[in-house]
Enzyme design. Structure first.
Site, PDB file in Angstrom:
ATOM      1  N   LYS A 150       0.938  -0.739   0.042  1.00 38.26           N
ATOM      2  CA  LYS A 150       0.030  -0.143   0.432  1.00 38.26           C
ATOM      3  C   LYS A 150       0.936   1.842  -0.324  1.00 38.26           C
ATOM      4  CE  LYS A 150      -1.307   1.721   3.907  1.00 38.26           C
ATOM      5  NZ  LYS A 150      -1.442   2.710   4.555  1.00 38.26           N
ATOM      6  N   ASN A 151       1.626   1.256   1.027  1.00 34.10           N
ATOM      7  CA  ASN A 151       2.872   2.850   1.454  1.00 34.10           C
ATOM      8  C   ASN A 151       3.650   2.941   0.038  1.00 34.10           C
ATOM      9  OD1 ASN A 151       1.405   3.094   3.419  1.00 34.10           O
ATOM     10  ND2 ASN A 151       2.536   2.065   4.520  1.00 34.10           N
TER      11      ASN A 151
ATOM     12  N   ARG B  64       1.484  14.213  14.318  1.00 35.22           N
ATOM     13  CA  ARG B  64       2.098  14.142  11.958  1.00 35.22           C
ATOM     14  C   ARG B  64       1.678  15.249  11.407  1.00 35.22           C
ATOM     15  NH1 ARG B  64      -0.821   8.540  10.010  1.00 35.22           N
ATOM     16  NH2 ARG B  64       1.300   8.618   8.542  1.00 35.22           N
TER      17      ARG B  64
HETATM   18  N1  EPU Z   1       7.393  13.869  11.181  1.00 33.40           N
HETATM   19  C1  EPU Z   1       7.595  15.264  11.259  1.00 33.40           C
HETATM   20  N2  EPU Z   1       7.616  16.311  10.397  1.00 33.40           N
HETATM   21  C2  EPU Z   1       7.559  16.012   9.089  1.00 33.40           C
HETATM   22  C3  EPU Z   1       7.873  14.598   8.620  1.00 33.40           C
HETATM   23  C4  EPU Z   1       7.327  13.523  10.184  1.00 33.40           C
HETATM   24  O1  EPU Z   1       8.043  15.571  12.839  1.00 33.40           O
HETATM   25  O2  EPU Z   1       7.487  16.958   7.959  1.00 33.40           O
HETATM   26  C5  EPU Z   1       7.776  12.924  12.242  1.00 33.40           C
HETATM   27  C6  EPU Z   1       5.990  12.465  12.266  1.00 33.40           C
HETATM   28  O3  EPU Z   1       4.669  12.658  13.357  1.00 33.40           O
HETATM   29  C7  EPU Z   1       6.171  10.834  13.295  1.00 33.40           C
HETATM   30  C8  EPU Z   1       8.359  10.538  12.201  1.00 33.40           C
HETATM   31  O4  EPU Z   1       8.436  11.742  12.629  1.00 33.40           O
HETATM   32  O5  EPU Z   1       6.617  11.299  14.038  1.00 33.40           O
HETATM   33  C9  EPU Z   1       7.900   9.756  10.898  1.00 33.40           C
HETATM   34  O6  EPU Z   1       6.857   9.825  10.481  1.00 33.40           O
HETATM   35  P1  EPU Z   1       7.142   9.749   8.687  1.00 33.40           P
HETATM   36  O7  EPU Z   1       6.795  10.970   7.947  1.00 33.40           O
HETATM   37  O8  EPU Z   1       7.758   8.645   8.029  1.00 33.40           O
HETATM   38  O9  EPU Z   1       5.677   8.980   8.412  1.00 33.40           O
HETATM   39  P2  EPU Z   1       4.839   9.167   7.358  1.00 33.40           P
HETATM   40  O10 EPU Z   1       5.619   9.052   6.535  1.00 33.40           O
HETATM   41  O11 EPU Z   1       3.775  10.305   7.435  1.00 33.40           O
HETATM   42  C10 EPU Z   1       4.686   6.922   6.626  1.00 33.40           C
HETATM   43  C11 EPU Z   1       3.700   5.448   6.280  1.00 33.40           C
HETATM   44  C12 EPU Z   1       3.456   5.093   8.091  1.00 33.40           C
HETATM   45  C13 EPU Z   1       4.596   4.856   8.739  1.00 33.40           C
HETATM   46  C14 EPU Z   1       5.259   5.745   9.201  1.00 33.40           C
HETATM   47  C15 EPU Z   1       6.855   4.936   9.834  1.00 33.40           C
HETATM   48  C16 EPU Z   1       3.192   5.925   3.976  1.00 33.40           C
HETATM   49  C17 EPU Z   1       2.190   6.992   3.742  1.00 33.40           C
HETATM   50  N3  EPU Z   1       2.644   6.255   5.864  1.00 33.40           N
HETATM   51  O12 EPU Z   1       4.441   7.888   7.553  1.00 33.40           O
HETATM   52  O13 EPU Z   1       1.921   3.817   7.359  1.00 33.40           O
HETATM   53  O14 EPU Z   1       4.289   4.189   9.697  1.00 33.40           O
HETATM   54  O15 EPU Z   1       5.661   6.294   7.266  1.00 33.40           O
HETATM   55  O16 EPU Z   1       6.792   4.124   8.703  1.00 33.40           O
HETATM   56  O17 EPU Z   1       3.992   5.583   4.034  1.00 33.40           O
HETATM   57  C18 EPU Z   1       0.244   2.516   7.758  1.00 33.40           C
HETATM   58  O18 EPU Z   1       1.001   1.950   6.646  1.00 33.40           O
HETATM   59  O19 EPU Z   1      -0.340   2.181   8.725  1.00 33.40           O
HETATM   60  C19 EPU Z   1       1.125   3.930   8.317  1.00 33.40           C
HETATM   61  C20 EPU Z   1       0.984   4.940   9.287  1.00 33.40           C
END
Ligand code: EPU
Length: 449
Positions: free
Chosen positions: A36-37, A139
């Site tokens: 999915k991701n 997030r």
């Molecule tokens: N964060 C910040 N600032 C930013 C971006 C992130 O502070 O600009 C923080 C977030 O709040 C979090 C941490 O950094 O505490 C990591 O967040 P990340 O950005 O890596 O998460 P994401 O990209 O929003 C993706 C997956 C998630 C998965 C996370 C971590 C996708 C669409 N989503 O989210 O997937 O948990 O990486 O591996 O790729 C799921 O599939 O259930 C899911 C939540």
């Protein structure tokens, strides 16, 4: 004010429940769907070209349908070809007339922030709704914004939207303050069309980032270092169409391996990429599960021995994934001893705990991010509520070993990311059925992030 009537098609599945009778070991084999991701990131990449991009192995899950809507609302032609062997989607962004991501769509899926970089790279401006908070934590997307600003984008906040503009994207030296998966993906998609070189440090190394980089390279991008923490991108003036096959879903694979183990079954998970499963496989072995790697794409687990407690600490890839924390916590409830579970990525990802406790688990929360699981506990069936995608998976696993019939409410969270999960589990002996209810309260909003 007139009531808002949602089409039946949208409500279908919305209020579904799972009815699960625990106690059956899972025996047989299950095929993993596409990630999915990865698919969500790769579906944003066609924004960067006016040629056709064909993606194969797209999972048939609700988040993908949401992204289809998001792209279609911008003027893209998106054909989702389910039912065919390949689960193919063809995306053509030739007539991308409206580089806007509306709140109505973004609020249901945080991954929508992924379109900011590609839209501004393609159109010179974009208007993307701010995603807001979500169940598993705040997030923020400050890293996306900061990186784009370094590349010459002016970003203003207006009425809940980010409005981004640039004359010409310029290569930049970006050092992420923290590791972010979609942040890395978003900036990578901007960098490939920027003028000159972009160096990105402290990048996410997740296989989903590498998958996206592989697709972008097939479209003509020049990227070095994908899968490492430093990426170098030489911007090009245009990208072309491509065909790409999405990686298997490592989180679905890990969830199924844990399901085989928790039920004391003998389960083979096929069509996965074993190379992406290092941390969960090592944890299963530490817990006493017999794991046999049958090849580069299939793994067999046998849960016939006693399970031992093991500590789990979530980390960025290649560490133990946050997206499997809940499922392994369910597994830990059946293990002898105390398992300390630490969630280091998100600040509010223990929502399954109270529901597991209602099923008889002995879990003590030390803080918002640390919990102690005392096992083994005899789980008894209960009516429980799914609060997010991976929390739902945790509850499904618990229900598979609970004594009696559990009812899981709000399985639309599960439907965001697991393709036909009940059919797959039924195929290996689980007693699980979906109970539909299309007579949903009219005012219930689907908040699925
Ligand atoms: N964060 C910040 N600032 C930013 C971006 C992130 O502070 O600009 C923080 C977030 O709040 C979090 C941490 O950094 O505490 C990591 O967040 P990340 O950005 O890596 O998460 P994401 O990209 O929003 C993706 C997956 C998630 C998965 C996370 C971590 C996708 C669409 N989503 O989210 O997937 O948990 O990486 O591996 O790729 C799921 O599939 O259930 C899911 C939540």
């Amino acid at each position: 004010m007139g009531a808002r009537i949602r089409p039946l098609r949208e409500l279908a599945g919305f209020m579904d429940k799972f009815v699960i009778r625990g106690g059956n070991p899972l025996v047989g084999s299950i095929r993993v769907s596409g990630a999915k991701n990865s698919a969500l990131a790769c579906m944003a990449a066609p924004i960067l070209t006016d040629e056709e991009v064909i993606l194969e192995n797209i999972p048939q899950v609700r988040d993908i349908e949401t992204e289809r809507k998001l792209l279609a609302a911008m003027g893209a032609e998106v054909e989702l070809g389910y039912g065919r062997a390949q689960h193919r989607t063809t995306i053509n962004c030739r007539a991308l007339t409206k580089p806007v991501a509306e709140y109505e769509i973004v609020k249901t899926m945080r991954a929508s922030a992924l379109v900011l970089g590609p839209l501004v790279a393609r159109s010179g401006w974009a208007r993307v709704s701010m995603p807001g908070g979500c169940a598993i934590g705040a997030r923020p997307i400050d890293q996306h914004i900061k990186g784009l600003e370094k590349m010459g984008v002016t970003i203003a906040q207006e009425h809940g939207y980010l409005v981004a503009r640039t004359e010409r994207l310029k290569g930049a030296h970006i050092v992420f303050d923290l590791i972010t998966v979609t942040g890395t993906e978003d900036l990578l998609m901007a960098a490939v069309l920027a003028e000159g070189e972009t160096i990105m440090e402290n990048c996410a190394r997740e296989p989903e980032v590498t998958d996206l980089a592989t697709l972008l390279a097939a479209m003509g991008a020049k990227i070095e270092g994908a899968g490492t923490s430093t990426m170098r991108v030489q911007g090009v003036t245009r990208l072309h169409g491509a065909r790409h096959r999405i990686n298997p879903d490592r989180i679905e694979a890990g969830t199924l391996l844990a399901a085989g183990a928790i039920t004391g079954g003998d389960l083979t998970v096929t069509n996965c990429n074993v190379a992406h499963l290092g941390a969960p496989i090592a944890k299963l072995q530490e817990m006493g599960v017999r794991v046999e790697v049958l090849g580069s794409d299939s793994v067999r687990v046998r849960g016939d021995g006693a399970l031992h407690a093991a500590d789990i600490s979530t980390e960025e890839y290649p560490g133990f994934p946050t997206d499997m924390q809940g499922q392994f916590m369910a597994l830990a409830t059946q293990a002898e001893g105390v398992s300390l579970i630490k969630e280091n990525i998100f600040e509010n990802r223990f929502m399954h705990v109270q529901e597991l406790v209602r099923m008889g688990a002995n879990i003590k929360i030390d803080s918002r991010t640390a919990a102690r699981v005392h096992g083994p506990a005899k789980l008894s069936a209960a009516a429980v509520m799914c609060s997010d995608l991976r929390a739902s998976a945790s509850l499904v696993l618990a229900a598979l070993v609970a004594d009696g019939e559990s009812i899981l409410d709000r399985v639309y969270h599960m439907d965001r990311g697991y393709e036909r999960i009940e059919e797959k589990l039924r195929g290996v002996g689980a007693q699980i059925r979906r109970m539909g209810n299309i007579f949903a309260p009219r005012d219930v909003e689907m908040v699925a992030r």
